[in-house]
Design a protein around this motif. Sequence first.
Motif, mmCIF file in Angstrom:
data_model
loop_
_atom_site.group_PDB
_atom_site.id
_atom_site.type_symbol
_atom_site.label_atom_id
_atom_site.label_comp_id
_atom_site.label_asym_id
_atom_site.label_seq_id
_atom_site.Cartn_x
_atom_site.Cartn_y
_atom_site.Cartn_z
ATOM 1 N N VAL A 134 11.312 -0.571 -7.266
ATOM 2 C CA VAL A 134 10.287 -0.900 -6.276
ATOM 3 C C VAL A 134 9.867 -2.354 -6.444
ATOM 4 O O VAL A 134 9.731 -2.856 -7.552
ATOM 5 C CB VAL A 134 9.062 0.050 -6.414
ATOM 6 N N GLU A 135 9.694 -3.026 -5.317
ATOM 7 C CA GLU A 135 9.173 -4.392 -5.352
ATOM 8 C C GLU A 135 7.771 -4.382 -5.952
ATOM 9 O O GLU A 135 7.064 -3.375 -5.889
ATOM 10 C CB GLU A 135 9.116 -4.968 -3.929
ATOM 11 N N ARG A 136 7.381 -5.515 -6.558
ATOM 12 C CA ARG A 136 6.012 -5.634 -7.056
ATOM 13 C C ARG A 136 5.021 -5.485 -5.900
ATOM 14 O O ARG A 136 5.321 -5.909 -4.787
ATOM 15 C CB ARG A 136 5.821 -6.988 -7.749
ATOM 16 N N PRO A 137 3.840 -4.860 -6.157
ATOM 17 C CA PRO A 137 3.390 -4.234 -7.403
ATOM 18 C C PRO A 137 3.774 -2.758 -7.450
ATOM 19 O O PRO A 137 4.140 -2.165 -6.435
ATOM 20 C CB PRO A 137 1.882 -4.393 -7.318
ATOM 21 N N LEU A 138 3.663 -2.175 -8.634
ATOM 22 C CA LEU A 138 3.937 -0.756 -8.803
ATOM 23 C C LEU A 138 2.957 0.083 -7.988
ATOM 24 O O LEU A 138 3.327 1.123 -7.431
ATOM 25 C CB LEU A 138 3.823 -0.389 -10.285
ATOM 26 N N ALA A 139 1.703 -0.355 -7.940
ATOM 27 C CA ALA A 139 0.628 0.369 -7.257
ATOM 28 C C ALA A 139 -0.488 -0.634 -6.980
ATOM 29 O O ALA A 139 -0.403 -1.798 -7.370
ATOM 30 C CB ALA A 139 0.136 1.517 -8.122
ATOM 31 N N LEU A 140 -1.554 -0.154 -6.330
ATOM 32 C CA LEU A 140 -2.685 -1.032 -6.046
ATOM 33 C C LEU A 140 -3.892 -0.721 -6.918
ATOM 34 O O LEU A 140 -4.912 -1.410 -6.822
ATOM 35 C CB LEU A 140 -3.075 -0.937 -4.563
ATOM 36 N N SER A 141 -3.793 0.295 -7.747
ATOM 37 C CA SER A 141 -4.882 0.622 -8.675
ATOM 38 C C SER A 141 -4.279 1.181 -9.951
ATOM 39 O O SER A 141 -3.142 1.676 -9.960
ATOM 40 C CB SER A 141 -5.837 1.657 -8.055
ATOM 41 N N ILE A 142 -5.043 1.108 -11.026
ATOM 42 C CA ILE A 142 -4.581 1.651 -12.298
ATOM 43 C C ILE A 142 -4.431 3.166 -12.197
ATOM 44 O O ILE A 142 -3.514 3.748 -12.805
ATOM 45 C CB ILE A 142 -5.548 1.274 -13.432
ATOM 46 N N GLU A 143 -5.288 3.815 -11.423
ATOM 47 C CA GLU A 143 -5.191 5.259 -11.257
ATOM 48 C C GLU A 143 -3.854 5.633 -10.616
ATOM 49 O O GLU A 143 -3.171 6.568 -11.060
ATOM 50 C CB GLU A 143 -6.352 5.781 -10.399
ATOM 51 N N GLU A 144 -3.462 4.890 -9.565
ATOM 52 C CA GLU A 144 -2.173 5.137 -8.927
ATOM 53 C C GLU A 144 -1.020 4.866 -9.892
ATOM 54 O O GLU A 144 -0.045 5.622 -9.946
ATOM 55 C CB GLU A 144 -2.008 4.250 -7.697
ATOM 56 N N ALA A 145 -1.144 3.759 -10.642
ATOM 57 C CA ALA A 145 -0.090 3.416 -11.606
ATOM 58 C C ALA A 145 0.062 4.501 -12.660
ATOM 59 O O ALA A 145 1.186 4.850 -13.052
ATOM 60 C CB ALA A 145 -0.404 2.076 -12.260
ATOM 61 N N ASN A 146 -1.055 5.061 -13.120
ATOM 62 C CA ASN A 146 -1.000 6.144 -14.106
ATOM 63 C C ASN A 146 -0.275 7.369 -13.539
ATOM 64 O O ASN A 146 0.489 8.038 -14.247
ATOM 65 C CB ASN A 146 -2.410 6.535 -14.545
ATOM 66 N N GLN A 147 -0.502 7.655 -12.264
ATOM 67 C CA GLN A 147 0.172 8.782 -11.619
ATOM 68 C C GLN A 147 1.675 8.563 -11.568
ATOM 69 O O GLN A 147 2.467 9.492 -11.794
ATOM 70 C CB GLN A 147 -0.382 8.986 -10.215
ATOM 71 N N VAL A 148 2.073 7.311 -11.279
ATOM 72 C CA VAL A 148 3.503 6.987 -11.240
ATOM 73 C C VAL A 148 4.124 7.163 -12.625
ATOM 74 O O VAL A 148 5.193 7.783 -12.770
ATOM 75 C CB VAL A 148 3.724 5.550 -10.737
ATOM 76 N N TYR A 195 0.811 -1.216 0.000
ATOM 77 C CA TYR A 195 0.000 0.000 0.000
ATOM 78 C C TYR A 195 0.849 1.273 0.000
ATOM 79 O O TYR A 195 0.362 2.358 -0.350
ATOM 80 C CB TYR A 195 -0.959 0.010 1.196
ATOM 81 N N LEU A 196 2.129 1.156 0.324
ATOM 82 C CA LEU A 196 3.014 2.315 0.360
ATOM 83 C C LEU A 196 3.710 2.573 -0.976
ATOM 84 O O LEU A 196 4.277 3.651 -1.183
ATOM 85 C CB LEU A 196 4.082 2.118 1.440
ATOM 86 N N HIS A 197 3.699 1.605 -1.882
ATOM 87 C CA HIS A 197 4.533 1.668 -3.072
ATOM 88 C C HIS A 197 4.306 2.916 -3.917
ATOM 89 O O HIS A 197 5.251 3.655 -4.229
ATOM 90 C CB HIS A 197 4.344 0.415 -3.924
#
Length: 367
Positions: free
Chosen positions: A102-116, A84-86
Amino acid sequence: MESEAETSMARLKVGIVGAGSISELHARGYQEDPRAEIVAVCDRDEDRAIQRSLDWGARAYYTNFSEMLENKEIDAVEILTPHYLHASQVIDALQAGKHVSVERPLALSIEEANQVVQTARQVGKIVQVYEPCLFYKPLLDARNLIDAGEIGKPTGIRVAMTVAKGQSDVWDFASIEDEASLWRFDPQLSGGSPMLYDVGYQTFCIALFLIGNVEKIEVWRSETAIREGLKLDAPTVAMWKHFQQDCYGTMTLNYAPERKLRTPYHPLEATIAVEGTRGTIDIIRSSDPTQLEAPVELRRDSRKVAYGQRNTAFEDSFVRATRNFIGACLGEEDPLLGANEARQLLLLTLAYQESSRRGRAVNLQHG
């Protein structure tokens, strides 16, 4: 002894956040590579942060990640914290001008991943999602055999994942001593079921690497009570169809607490079979160095050919993954699993989770 060229070159200065058991494998890659050095360690447990900084020769330790990011000496950070911190930590590190692994996963949602992904593009820094299975040499050998047409056209892939019992308290979920891993059983902290990102995500990573993208997923998930209030998402079976190919995949997850693996690391064993119109390739990835099977076997025309050493060190794939990150930060190569690729893997893993929740197949859109 280091050569004169090695001692004079500018090293990538790395800070590691999260000093739990897995951090030892991550640190090894930096310690063995003359292009980098660990200069800082961050962990909420101050005693552990101090001990790791002494073990790795780091000049600074922190209990607060934001404070570590203020260290101008640090070029890159390695994030080994709960799921949850990733996303937030990756974004904070990028905005602080650091490269990030970063260890898997990049994020916990696609929205968070898009921000990254957007932040990485804006600041022009490297983001690698750490996936050592992609650097496991037998898997690379198998990919080369498939690409060379040794099994003909791939028609199926079978992945069997077994969580056993190791020699240490790592993933000894039934023991009170493994309190450090209990965040995995909180969906808000882990992003889903306990093994979602260690087994589901890794399975799709292997399937995409060997065969290609996926268009439909269906999952049947059971649960096993391992102690009061804790259930592991096993046994579980997943099926999928590869995109625009007559190639299908299956994954089984088995929890075997009575089976012992001789490993101080995570007691997870994966056996993979890729079937084709001409032959079959079998691959085994285990953290147990005493496993006797050849890591890659090609079966074709009533013959079996073994490839690679019988004992392929589990730890070596971590070292290779770290070397790739160092090379990417230094502009020598691209990260094998960057933010965009990791976002696609996250999408597949979320579809896996959604299928198990809804009890029916989930289709993925492409294009």
